[in-house]
Scaffold this motif. Structure first.
Motif, mmCIF file in Angstrom:
data_model
loop_
_atom_site.group_PDB
_atom_site.id
_atom_site.type_symbol
_atom_site.label_atom_id
_atom_site.label_comp_id
_atom_site.label_asym_id
_atom_site.label_seq_id
_atom_site.Cartn_x
_atom_site.Cartn_y
_atom_site.Cartn_z
ATOM 1 N N PRO A 76 50.819 12.564 32.863
ATOM 2 C CA PRO A 76 51.320 11.550 33.795
ATOM 3 C C PRO A 76 52.783 11.215 33.571
ATOM 4 O O PRO A 76 53.501 10.892 34.531
ATOM 5 N N VAL A 77 53.238 11.277 32.332
ATOM 6 C CA VAL A 77 54.649 10.975 32.061
ATOM 7 C C VAL A 77 55.537 12.053 32.665
ATOM 8 O O VAL A 77 56.525 11.757 33.353
ATOM 9 N N LEU A 78 55.201 13.321 32.424
ATOM 10 C CA LEU A 78 56.000 14.402 32.996
ATOM 11 C C LEU A 78 55.971 14.378 34.513
ATOM 12 O O LEU A 78 56.972 14.652 35.170
ATOM 13 N N GLY A 79 54.814 14.033 35.065
ATOM 14 C CA GLY A 79 54.684 13.999 36.520
ATOM 15 C C GLY A 79 55.663 13.044 37.178
ATOM 16 O O GLY A 79 56.254 13.352 38.218
ATOM 17 N N VAL A 80 55.855 11.881 36.565
ATOM 18 C CA VAL A 80 56.791 10.908 37.148
ATOM 19 C C VAL A 80 58.217 11.142 36.659
ATOM 20 O O VAL A 80 59.174 10.774 37.345
ATOM 21 N N ALA A 81 58.367 11.753 35.469
ATOM 22 C CA ALA A 81 59.704 11.898 34.886
ATOM 23 C C ALA A 81 60.533 12.982 35.567
ATOM 24 O O ALA A 81 61.758 12.818 35.721
ATOM 25 N N ARG A 82 59.909 14.074 35.973
ATOM 26 C CA ARG A 82 60.677 15.208 36.481
ATOM 27 C C ARG A 82 61.578 14.838 37.667
ATOM 28 O O ARG A 82 62.775 15.139 37.629
ATOM 29 N N PRO A 83 61.056 14.212 38.729
ATOM 30 C CA PRO A 83 61.950 13.890 39.851
ATOM 31 C C PRO A 83 63.015 12.854 39.493
ATOM 32 O O PRO A 83 64.137 12.910 40.005
ATOM 33 N N PHE A 202 59.940 3.796 26.097
ATOM 34 C CA PHE A 202 58.891 3.109 25.355
ATOM 35 C C PHE A 202 57.514 3.333 25.968
ATOM 36 O O PHE A 202 57.376 3.614 27.166
ATOM 37 N N GLN A 203 56.483 3.181 25.133
ATOM 38 C CA GLN A 203 55.114 3.121 25.607
ATOM 39 C C GLN A 203 54.828 1.699 26.083
ATOM 40 O O GLN A 203 55.643 0.790 25.890
ATOM 41 N N GLU A 204 53.648 1.502 26.668
ATOM 42 C CA GLU A 204 53.353 0.183 27.231
ATOM 43 C C GLU A 204 53.266 -0.914 26.180
ATOM 44 O O GLU A 204 53.464 -2.090 26.488
ATOM 45 N N ASP A 205 52.993 -0.553 24.926
ATOM 46 C CA ASP A 205 52.952 -1.551 23.864
ATOM 47 C C ASP A 205 54.302 -1.716 23.179
ATOM 48 O O ASP A 205 54.396 -2.330 22.116
ATOM 49 N N ARG A 206 55.344 -1.163 23.784
ATOM 50 C CA ARG A 206 56.725 -1.244 23.310
ATOM 51 C C ARG A 206 56.985 -0.384 22.083
ATOM 52 O O ARG A 206 58.045 -0.480 21.483
ATOM 53 N N ARG A 238 63.343 3.021 32.397
ATOM 54 C CA ARG A 238 62.423 1.934 32.777
ATOM 55 C C ARG A 238 61.524 2.375 33.936
ATOM 56 O O ARG A 238 60.346 2.013 33.985
ATOM 57 N N ARG A 239 62.054 3.168 34.865
ATOM 58 C CA ARG A 239 61.240 3.662 35.979
ATOM 59 C C ARG A 239 60.160 4.607 35.470
ATOM 60 O O ARG A 239 59.010 4.547 35.927
ATOM 61 N N ILE A 240 60.512 5.489 34.545
ATOM 62 C CA ILE A 240 59.523 6.415 33.964
ATOM 63 C C ILE A 240 58.416 5.628 33.284
ATOM 64 O O ILE A 240 57.225 5.910 33.467
ATOM 65 N N GLU A 241 58.787 4.626 32.478
ATOM 66 C CA GLU A 241 57.793 3.800 31.787
ATOM 67 C C GLU A 241 56.862 3.125 32.781
ATOM 68 O O GLU A 241 55.632 3.143 32.631
ATOM 69 N N SER A 242 57.445 2.512 33.817
ATOM 70 C CA SER A 242 56.658 1.746 34.784
ATOM 71 C C SER A 242 55.723 2.643 35.580
ATOM 72 O O SER A 242 54.532 2.333 35.752
ATOM 73 N N LEU A 243 56.241 3.760 36.077
ATOM 74 C CA LEU A 243 55.423 4.646 36.900
ATOM 75 C C LEU A 243 54.358 5.357 36.073
ATOM 76 O O LEU A 243 53.241 5.576 36.555
ATOM 77 N N ALA A 244 54.686 5.707 34.835
ATOM 78 C CA ALA A 244 53.688 6.350 33.972
ATOM 79 C C ALA A 244 52.549 5.391 33.683
ATOM 80 O O ALA A 244 51.370 5.769 33.688
ATOM 81 N N LEU A 245 52.872 4.123 33.421
ATOM 82 C CA LEU A 245 51.832 3.123 33.173
ATOM 83 C C LEU A 245 50.976 2.920 34.418
ATOM 84 O O LEU A 245 49.738 2.858 34.326
ATOM 85 N N ALA A 246 51.610 2.834 35.588
ATOM 86 C CA ALA A 246 50.859 2.655 36.822
ATOM 87 C C ALA A 246 49.923 3.825 37.075
ATOM 88 O O ALA A 246 48.781 3.644 37.530
#
Length: 256
Positions: A76-83, A202-206, A238-246
């Motif tokens: 999920p992280v790579l999926g949102v990070a690439r674009p 960061f991960q969701e737990d910082r 911050r966008r990568i963190e937020s979208l990966a968590l979502a």
């Protein structure tokens, strides 16, 4: 050490310098008994993690390639990070790397190439120098103090050579300064021709997940808008963190 760890330790023996090892090499390097070593090698071969070559040596097997493909397409992280990383390349130029901390090793997991031929040797799957460059120094700065102490104790000479400090106190003070700043600009630390700016991810737990780094020709240092580039990288992280968590929350939600 558990049986599983002892068997998987065989995979850690392979590197660019030693892509092929004989069974005797493996058993000798890990100090296993012959029956134990051959059993582990046979089991890893049966599962596809090792592949026996015609000459009798072993190399990493096709199952590892398959797992890497699953990570690239399913993480999920790579999926949102690439674009998002591609957007940074389009706005800034240079190459953009996403790197993670695994244990006390730093690995690059995605590389978006820019218009310049930078010749970066640390592409996907490559281990990164621990104490040189923007990526490593940013990640290490945000590790828990106990991990920083362990790194220092295990790599005293490398820390001294990196300019991060000649004592543990000086080392942690250097890292604290990077942490307060929130990013690191490195110039010529890995290659004299390149510079880089890195920010933490960061991960969701910082807890620190890794770093997002833009690398560019050092000759562009006087023309690139460093403040703007840093702010762009921080926004992208911050966008990568937020979208990966979502994405993770969505995947974990019960079916309607």
């Amino acid at each position: 050490m558990s049986t599983l760890k002892r068997a998987l330790a065989i995979l850690d023996l392979f590197s660019l310098d030693t892509p092929v090892l004989t069974a005797e090499d493996i058993i000798s390097r890990l100090a296993y008994s012959a029956p134990t070593g051959y059993r582990y090698i046979r089991d890893l071969s049966d599962l596809g993690y090792l592949l026996r070559m015609t000459g009798g040596g072993y190399k990493l097997g096709p199952r590892i390639i398959e797992l890497d493909h699953l990570i690239i397409d399913g993480d999920p992280v790579l999926g949102v990070a690439r674009p998002i990383m591609r957007e940074v390349v389009d706005q800034v130029g240079g190459d953009v790397l996403l790197s993670v901390i695994h244990g006390l090793r730093i690995l690059n997991i995605h590389h978006e190439r820019g218009p310049d031929a930078l010749g970066i040797p640390h592409g996907r799957g490559r281990a990164h120098p621990l104490f040189r460059g923007a990526t490593a120094k940013t990640i290490i700065a945000f590790l828990p103090r106990k991990d920083q102490r362990r790194l220092y104790d295990d790599h005293v000479e490398e820390v001294h050579a990196s300019g991060l400090g000649d004592t543990l106190a000086a080392f942690t003070a250097s890292l604290d300064a990077i942490r307060v700043q929130g990013f690191y600009l490195g110039v010529g630390e890995i290659s004299s021709e390149r510079a880089g700016i890195a920010v933490p991810v960061f991960q969701e737990d910082r807890r620190i997940f890794g770093a997002l780094t833009v690398t560019f020709l050092a000759t562009r240092l006087n023309t690139i808008a460093q403040d703007k580039t840093t702010a762009l990288l921080q926004s992208a992280a911050r966008r990568i963190e937020s979208l990966a968590l979502a994405t993770r929350i969505k995947e974990q939600a019960p079916a309607p």
